[in-house]
Design an enzyme around this catalytic site. Structure first.
Site, PDB file in Angstrom:
ATOM      1  N   SER A 133       1.002  -0.952  -0.130  1.00  0.00           N
ATOM      2  CA  SER A 133      -0.102   0.038  -0.107  1.00  0.00           C
ATOM      3  C   SER A 133       0.843   1.162  -0.130  1.00  0.00           C
ATOM      4  O   SER A 133       1.647   1.580  -0.904  1.00  0.00           O
ATOM      5  CB  SER A 133      -0.815  -0.143   1.220  1.00  0.00           C
ATOM      6  OG  SER A 133      -2.049   0.877   0.907  1.00  0.00           O
ATOM      7  N   LYS A 185     -20.619  18.529   9.382  1.00  0.00           N
ATOM      8  CA  LYS A 185     -19.523  18.527  10.401  1.00  0.00           C
ATOM      9  C   LYS A 185     -18.742  17.591  11.336  1.00  0.00           C
ATOM     10  O   LYS A 185     -17.488  17.259  11.427  1.00  0.00           O
ATOM     11  CB  LYS A 185     -19.636  19.915  11.343  1.00  0.00           C
ATOM     12  CG  LYS A 185     -18.386  20.391  12.578  1.00  0.00           C
ATOM     13  CD  LYS A 185     -17.343  20.863  11.399  1.00  0.00           C
ATOM     14  CE  LYS A 185     -16.459  21.154  12.575  1.00  0.00           C
ATOM     15  NZ  LYS A 185     -14.987  21.631  11.600  1.00  0.00           N
TER      16      LYS A 185
END
Lengths: 314, 185
Positions: A133, A185
């Protein structure tokens, strides 16, 4: 005044003065201490620098504090900067044993490797047990990639993990009230289920980061878009399989990587290895404190549930 | 003997200082010397000595506390271990007397800070630091031998044997252990 008094006074004055100076120097020491290569070679230019990328890679530890910079990729970036400017160093071997890490940290190291190459140094990645990765992302910036046949690599992709502790908190009678300024948020909050709209937004973020990863592999390995897409579904490869797929250039050990680096840099004879090790405590703490085991405290569960974008194996 | 004479004797006539501390312990001075030695050692480890690798400076508080604690604890441990071996070697003396005398023997550690500072400013600083460190080590061992000799009424040769015995035992134990592990592997 007696001789004894004079001598004792002088010695006491010297010790007190030096202690004050010592404390002043300690408190005013430079914040950043660049690791200095451990061997000094004068007048020769056959140096190969070695930098270690071990463990999970992030800019700093989640716990912050004075240990954060020791354990983050800031130290690796600094080492690469030092080696870039070191005239003794003709090539650098990146010794990688990592399953990846946070996107931003990986990209900083990637750019630091590109900067190294821009200074005329050859860079060879040497894979250890795991170089998957984000670690593979960094290796894409190198001139060559050498993996052991049994190295685990690949896992090209992005993962976004959010731990949901809503059920657990309900069981233990903990309720979390959230007051927010905007609709999104608290996106990725671990205290409630994700909405489909939020999932869509996060997927878009993920696609952006994934696109950056694919681009790095395309640029670094010279692949076409279709080839990369086929290899970038998150699957793992052994080093031998990665060689067949073109993800690595050779199978070999760290020693082979050093020889390759010497050959690329045109170094004749035995190269001088210049190690830029991580600060001692980075290596000590990195292996002890980076744990992926079970966490028990609610505080740790909340921290684990905080969203993060990662180029990481699992 | 006032404390100025006592400090002077530690510097110049260590045998007299050891006799004095074995007779009257002067615990305040002894503990002050041990604690200050610990602080000095802590400061010296925090200063980056020019060997070309970083100091422990990034762990300021923890390093300082660990080094000071280490010096104090090792003072007690050394005193206990050496008291045991001194008894085996026929020494006759009180543990408290030796504890006080061995506290005095940590006096050379006070000079680690000036050494570390010299290494920062002088050319070939690392070399001066090494030489200074060697001198401090030799001085420390000399005072420790003197402490054993005085506290247990031994000749210096036997005091050296007391000092070396635990080290030899550890070495032999390591060799035996290494041998056993080696045969298993």
């Amino acid at each position: 005044m007696r001789r004894e008094t004079v001598i004792v006074t002088l010695v006491t004055f010297l010790l007190v003065l030096s202690t004050i100076c010592g404390v002043w120097l300690v408190l005013n020491r430079p914040q950043r201490q660049l690791p200095i290569p451990s061997r000094i070679t004068l007048g020769r230019s056959n140096g190969i620098g070695v930098v270690y990328l071990y463990g999970p890679l992030s800019v700093s530890s989640d716990s912050g504090g004075f240990m954060a910079r020791l354990r983050g990729t800031d130290a690796i970036v600094e080492q690469l900067k030092v080696l870039a400017k070191d005239d003794r160093v003709q090539a650098v071997v990146l010794r990688i044993n990592s399953g990846g890490g946070s996107v931003a940290a990986i990209q900083e190291v990637y750019e630091a490797v590109r900067n190294l190459k821009a200074h005329g140094k050859k860079v060879v990645a040497s894979f250890g047990d795991v170089a998957a990765s984000g670690a593979y992302y960094v290796a894409c910036a190198c001139d060559r990639i050498i993996a052991n046949p049994g190295t685990i690599t690949g896992s090209i992709g992005v993962i976004f993990s959010v731990g949901n502790v809503e059920g657990l908190f309900r069981k233990i009678g903990v309720k979390v009230e959230v007051i927010k300024s905007g609709k999104y948020k608290d996106i990725g909050s671990g205290y409630r289920e994700m909405t489909e709209e939020e999932r869509g937004l996060l997927n878009a973020m993920l696609d952006s980061a994934y696109g950056q990863f694919v681009e790095a592999v395309k640029t670094g390995r010279g692949f076409s878009g279709e080839k990369v897409e086929g290899l970038a579904q998150g699957q793992l490869f052994t080093g031998a399989q990665a060689l067949e797929a073109g993800l690595v250039d050779k199978v070999g050990s760290y020693e082979d990587a050093v020889k390759e680096a010497a050959e690329l840099a045109g170094i004749k004879g035995e190269p001088e290895i210049i190690e830029a090790p991580l600060p001692f405590f980075r290596r000590l703490l990195g292996s002890i404190t980076e744990s992926h085991g079970l966490r028990f405290s609610p505080q740790e569960l909340v921290e684990e549930s905080s969203p993060r974008l990662e180029y990481k194996m699992w | 003997m006032d404390w100025v004479d006592f400090m002077y004797n530690i510097l110049v006539h260590p045998c007299d200082a050891m006799w004095e501390v074995c007779r009257r312990r002067h615990w305040v001075v002894v503990i002050a010397i041990v604690v200050c030695s610990g602080i000095s050692a802590a400061i010296a480890t925090l200063l980056p000595v020019k060997f070309g690798f970083p100091s422990a400076g990034n762990m300021l508080g923890v390093s300082t506390a660990m080094v000071i604690l280490g010096v104090v604890l090792s003072w007690f441990m050394n005193a206990g271990i050496l008291h045991f071996f001194a008894g085996l070697w026929g020494g006759d003396g009180k543990a408290s007397a030796f504890l006080a005398a061995s506290g005095i023997s940590t006096f050379p550690l006070l000079f680690l800070v000036p050494l570390a500072i010299v290494s920062q400013v002088a050319p070939l600083g690392a070399l001066w630091f090494l030489l200074g460190l060697l001198a401090v080590a030799v001085w420390y061992v000399y005072l420790l031998i003197d402490a054993i000799s005085t506290a247990y009424h031994m000749l210096p040769g036997r005091a050296v044997a007391v000092l070396l015995t635990p080290m030899l035992i550890i070495l032999v134990a390591m060799l035996i252990t290494a041998g056993v592990i080696g045969s298993v592997l």
